[in-house]
Design an enzyme around this catalytic site. Structure first.
Site, PDB file in Angstrom:
ATOM      1  N   GLU A 153       0.799  -1.232   0.000  1.00 50.72           N
ATOM      2  CA  GLU A 153       0.000   0.000   0.000  1.00 50.72           C
ATOM      3  C   GLU A 153       0.832   1.285   0.000  1.00 50.72           C
ATOM      4  OE1 GLU A 153      -3.036  -0.040   2.979  1.00 50.72           O
ATOM      5  OE2 GLU A 153      -3.830  -1.963   2.357  1.00 50.72           O
ATOM      6  N   GLU A 355      -5.171  -8.794   1.282  1.00 48.30           N
ATOM      7  CA  GLU A 355      -5.724  -8.440   2.595  1.00 48.30           C
ATOM      8  C   GLU A 355      -7.212  -8.198   2.453  1.00 48.30           C
ATOM      9  OE1 GLU A 355      -3.920  -5.169   4.747  1.00 48.30           O
ATOM     10  OE2 GLU A 355      -1.906  -5.848   4.211  1.00 48.30           O
TER      11      GLU A 355
HETATM   12  C1  FCB Z   1      -4.210  -2.203   5.704  1.00 49.25           C
HETATM   13  C2  FCB Z   1      -2.787  -2.439   6.167  1.00 49.25           C
HETATM   14  C3  FCB Z   1      -2.695  -3.378   7.336  1.00 49.25           C
HETATM   15  C4  FCB Z   1      -3.778  -3.103   8.341  1.00 49.25           C
HETATM   16  C5  FCB Z   1      -5.115  -3.116   7.683  1.00 49.25           C
HETATM   17  C6  FCB Z   1      -6.271  -2.934   8.633  1.00 49.25           C
HETATM   18  O1  FCB Z   1      -4.284  -0.968   5.070  1.00 49.25           O
HETATM   19  O2  FCB Z   1      -2.029  -2.953   5.113  1.00 49.25           O
HETATM   20  O3  FCB Z   1      -1.418  -3.281   7.909  1.00 49.25           O
HETATM   21  O4  FCB Z   1      -3.527  -1.878   8.950  1.00 49.25           O
HETATM   22  O5  FCB Z   1      -5.165  -2.112   6.715  1.00 49.25           O
END
Ligand code: FCB
Length: 779
Positions: A153, A355
């Site tokens: 990110e 994620e």
């Molecule tokens: C994402 C991040 C991770 C965590 C989640 C909730 O943006 O990559 O580390 O903070 O959100």
């Protein structure tokens, strides 16, 4: 609902969020160690990794995505620390021994502080350092790790870290943010090249691609847009998504981006010839992190959000859907849309959801952690992935965020995203129901047909050792229960994870499809808020097929009439803008068993859900602003203390002063401008050298301006004035008022959404929305 053969099931973590041991074996400080004053030992994974790999194995996943801490490997940014690499060496062996493929992310936001000291990401050299670091890690682990992700990110690292200052290193410069974004991309390119040259099998990167849409498009993606809304959506899509996708995958920045960057940076000198070819390395895999969409609309006067330089005239909105405890709208369908879009635009690219997960309030009970909301969230999102695959999207796997409850960056330990619960006092790990559920899904390679059951009122009564009626009284916020019994029942509610189940109730009662909107005045900031609530609540609820009955609660007789109407079964639900003074209307309505939601935190703690804004946080920001401007003799024009809102604002003010070693200096008023002026005069009479006034509402602040004028003082030179509530008056005064902006429409939407959740029997935790200081001339 089965998934293709070879579909990768996994789980993700990041180094800083779980490892702890921040000075073990020569690790150097990272920007996050410096940014968080006290973050203790996270999950102590550094020492417990063997057990944690056991938990990973128990899930039955085929892949585990972790990140490597740069500051362990190169503590001073320059010299390799073999002991730091040893840890990942052991971890990788342990994973392989458990039959789990290690996926390594090289940069998950934890830059060595030494490199930040040399300029951090706004400095080009950091990108070259990253490539050296990538090579060093590959040299040690490359014989056993096949899958590499360069960055996690980069938008967050650049824009929250260097633009909005909400993440480490906490800088607030649009130019630094854009330069960081470019250097992160360059780091990816250089790093990917180094990995490839060293023989890495698969190289990818991870982006937080967010679908961008207007509120109306959340439920209706095909909804045609007004020209200005279409422009707002397109602009945010460029900043959030295309700024990263296009250089990576096409070797060019979007044309629309460059003028924005140039305006922020003064020139485009940091983008050098040849950079884009470096950035545009072949990618084996694009990792997509998805949590929630970006919802925006055009709003001509809106200033740019600090996290979004170039977003002038765009309002970031909330939408009428269920939200997680983070307040993030839950829109699984957007994951399908996102995956479809990426596969449409980049047909040869392999995708992986790297994620996806949710923060909910978890409750530990004697027989487990029944995190039904998280299970539901994961299930809906996996269905969304499946539909994208059905549509031909090349989705190769899905990794849950995250293995363990952990250190959620600036939010600390209160966020709970884990499949495993962590008791941070003992470091004990316990599987939540979501872990067991995920294990079963993986075992079957398919989603299960049924959902877990929710605990009932009887479960709570049995646990607390009281009658069902007592539980119901506490749940509905009735006063006639002793504090001790109330505490015991609320504890039991937490322990069993009880959620008031309006859906069950609606099965046995007649449905009217009518909802009462009960209004009582006055409230601080009253009119604009009341108007917005009427407008939004009505439109959202009518959109959901409800009929709205508007009822005014201004006299004892009207209270009686309203209760009688509800008791007669005329409505399915109630939205109440409660009088904040001690009053029994909320309590009497809750007792009818019809779902009630409140605007504003009630005076008596109960399970009746409410929507409020962060009053204390806003007062802290206002007071800190005055302190930062060098004001020391700060008075507060306080509203009536029987208003919970006012109590919270006073509490924030007091806390901020206390941190600066100062004590509050108060004068009380009712909610009118006149009394604000009078209170200001009293403050000045007490202390003629007063140099600032914090007023508990915008109307009181308007009064304070008048009080200052009457005393012959210039604002802000002699007396700075900050108000609370950013109604029309604030910008129309002379000088214009610095105030704390309270998200009016968002409160109304949240309220409507909360009632809909209640009617569906879904979890309904209170919603507390953030406030924001808007600085104008008066302070
Ligand atoms: C994402 C991040 C991770 C965590 C989640 C909730 O943006 O990559 O580390 O903070 O959100």
């Amino acid at each position: 609902m089965s998934f293709p053969d070879g579909f990768v099931w996994g789980v993700s973590t990041s180094a800083f969020q779980i490892e702890g041991a921040t000075s073990a074996d020569g690790r150097g400080p990272s920007i996050w160690d410096a940014f968080l004053a006290d973050h203790a030992g996270a999950c102590d994974h550094y020492h417990r990794y063997r057990d944690d790999v056991g938990l990973i194995r128990d899930l039955g996943v085929s892949a585990y995505r972790f990140s490597v801490s740069w500051a362990r490997v190169l503590p001073d940014g320059e010299k390799v620390n073999p002991a730091g690499l040893d840890f990942y060496d052991r971890l990788v062996d342990e994973l392989l021994g458990a039959g789990v493929a290690p996926y390594a992310t090289l940069y998950h936001w934890d830059l060595p502080q030494a490199l930040e000291d040399l300029g951090g990401w706004p400095s080009r050299d950091t990108a070259h350092r990253f490539a050296d670091y990538a090579a060093a890690v590959h040299e040690r682990l490359g014989d056993r790790v096949d899958t590499w992700f360069t960055l996690n990110e980069p938008w967050v690292a650049a824009f929250l870290g260097y633009g909005a200052g909400r993440h480490a290193p906490g800088r607030t410069s649009p130019a630094d943010a854009f330069r960081s974004a470019h250097h992160l991309l360059l780091a990816h390119g250089l790093g990917a090249r180094a990995l490839r040259a060293a023989g890495a099998a698969k190289v990818g990167t991870v982006l937080n691609i967010s679908p961008v849409m207007t509120p109306a498009q959340v439920g209706d993606p095909a909804r045609p847009l007004a020209e200005e809304d279409a422009e707002a959506v397109a602009r945010i899509d460029v900043l959030a998504n295309r700024q990263f996708l296009e250089p990576l995958l096409r070797g060019a920045y979007p044309d629309e981006l460059l003028p924005v960057v140039e305006r922020a940076c003064g020139d485009l000198g940091h983008v050098r010839d040849g950079d884009l070819e470096i950035i545009n390395q072949p990618l084996d895999l694009l990792g997509v992190n998805y949590y929630t969409p970006l919802v925006v609309q055009a709003q001509p006067s809106e200033p740019a959000d600090p996290a979004w330089p170039g977003s002038e005239g765009v309002l970031f909105c909330t939408v009428p859907t269920a939200v997680t405890a983070m307040g993030w709208p839950i829109v699984p369908d957007c994951l399908t849309r996102l995956l479809r879009r990426l596969s449409g635009e980049y047909p040869d690219l392999d995708l992986m959801v790297t994620e996806n997960g949710a923060d909910f309030v978890d409750v530990v009970t004697g027989d487990g952690i029944h995190d039904v909301d998280r299970v539901h969230f994961l299930e809906e999102h996996l269905r969304a992935v499946r539909s994208a695959i059905d549509d031909g999207a090349r989705v190769r796997g899905y990794l849950v965020w995250t293995l363990l409850d952990n250190l959620e960056w600036a939010d600390g330990y209160r966020r709970k995203f884990g499949l495993y619960h962590v008791d941070f006092a003992t470091q004990r790990r316990r599987p939540k129901d979501s872990a067991l559920w995920y294990r079963d899904v993986i075992r079957r390679g398919a989603l299960p047909p049924t959902r877990p059951k929710r605990p009932t009122l009887e479960t709570v009564a049995a646990r607390a050792g009281v009658s069902r009626a007592t539980v119901s009284r506490v749940v509905n916020g009735e006063a006639a229960v002793s504090a001790q019994v109330r505490a015991a029942v609320l504890r039991a509610v937490n322990e069993v994870g009880y959620v008031p189940n309006a859906a069950a109730r609606s099965l046995v009662t007649r449905r009217t499809n009518a909802v009462a909107l009960v209004l009582s005045v006055p409230r601080p900031g009253g009119d604009a808020l009341t108007a917005a609530v009427v407008q939004y609540v009505t439109s959202v609820l009518e959109g959901a097929g409800k009929h709205i009955t508007l009822m005014l609660a201004d006299t004892a007789e009207s209270h009686r009439r309203i209760v009688a109407h509800v008791e007669a079964g005329q409505v399915d639900g109630i939205v109440l803008l409660p009088p904040e003074r001690a009053d029994t209307l909320a309590e009497r309505l809750a007792r009818t068993g019809v779902p009630v939601v409140l605007l504003g935190k009630p005076a008596i703690t109960s399970l009746v859900p409410y929507v409020d804004v962060d009053n204390a946080g806003g007062a802290v920001a206002a007071t800190e602003h005055l302190l930062a401007a060098g004001r020391r003799r700060i008075g507060m024009v306080c509203g009536p203390m029987d208003l919970v809102t006012v109590q919270d604002r006073l509490e924030g003010h007091r806390a901020a002063l206390a941190r600066a070693g100062l004590r509050p200096h108060l004068a009380f008023a009712d909610l009118t401008r006149d009394s604000g002026a009078a209170a200001t005069r009293r403050l000045l009479a007490d202390d003629p050298s007063l140099d600032a006034v914090f007023a508990a509402t915008d109307q009181l602040a308007v009064g304070a301006l008048r009080g200052a004028r009457e005393a012959g003082l210039r604002v802000p030179e002699d007396l700075a004035v900050v108000g609370f509530g950013d109604g029309d008056a604030a910008s129309a005064t002379t000088p214009a008022l610095t105030t704390v902006r309270v998200p009016v429409a968002d409160q109304a939407l949240a309220l409507a959404r909360l009632l809909l959740s209640r009617l569906e029997g879904r979890s309904t935790t209170p919603v507390v929305l953030p406030t924001r200081l808007v600085v104008r001339e008066s302070a």
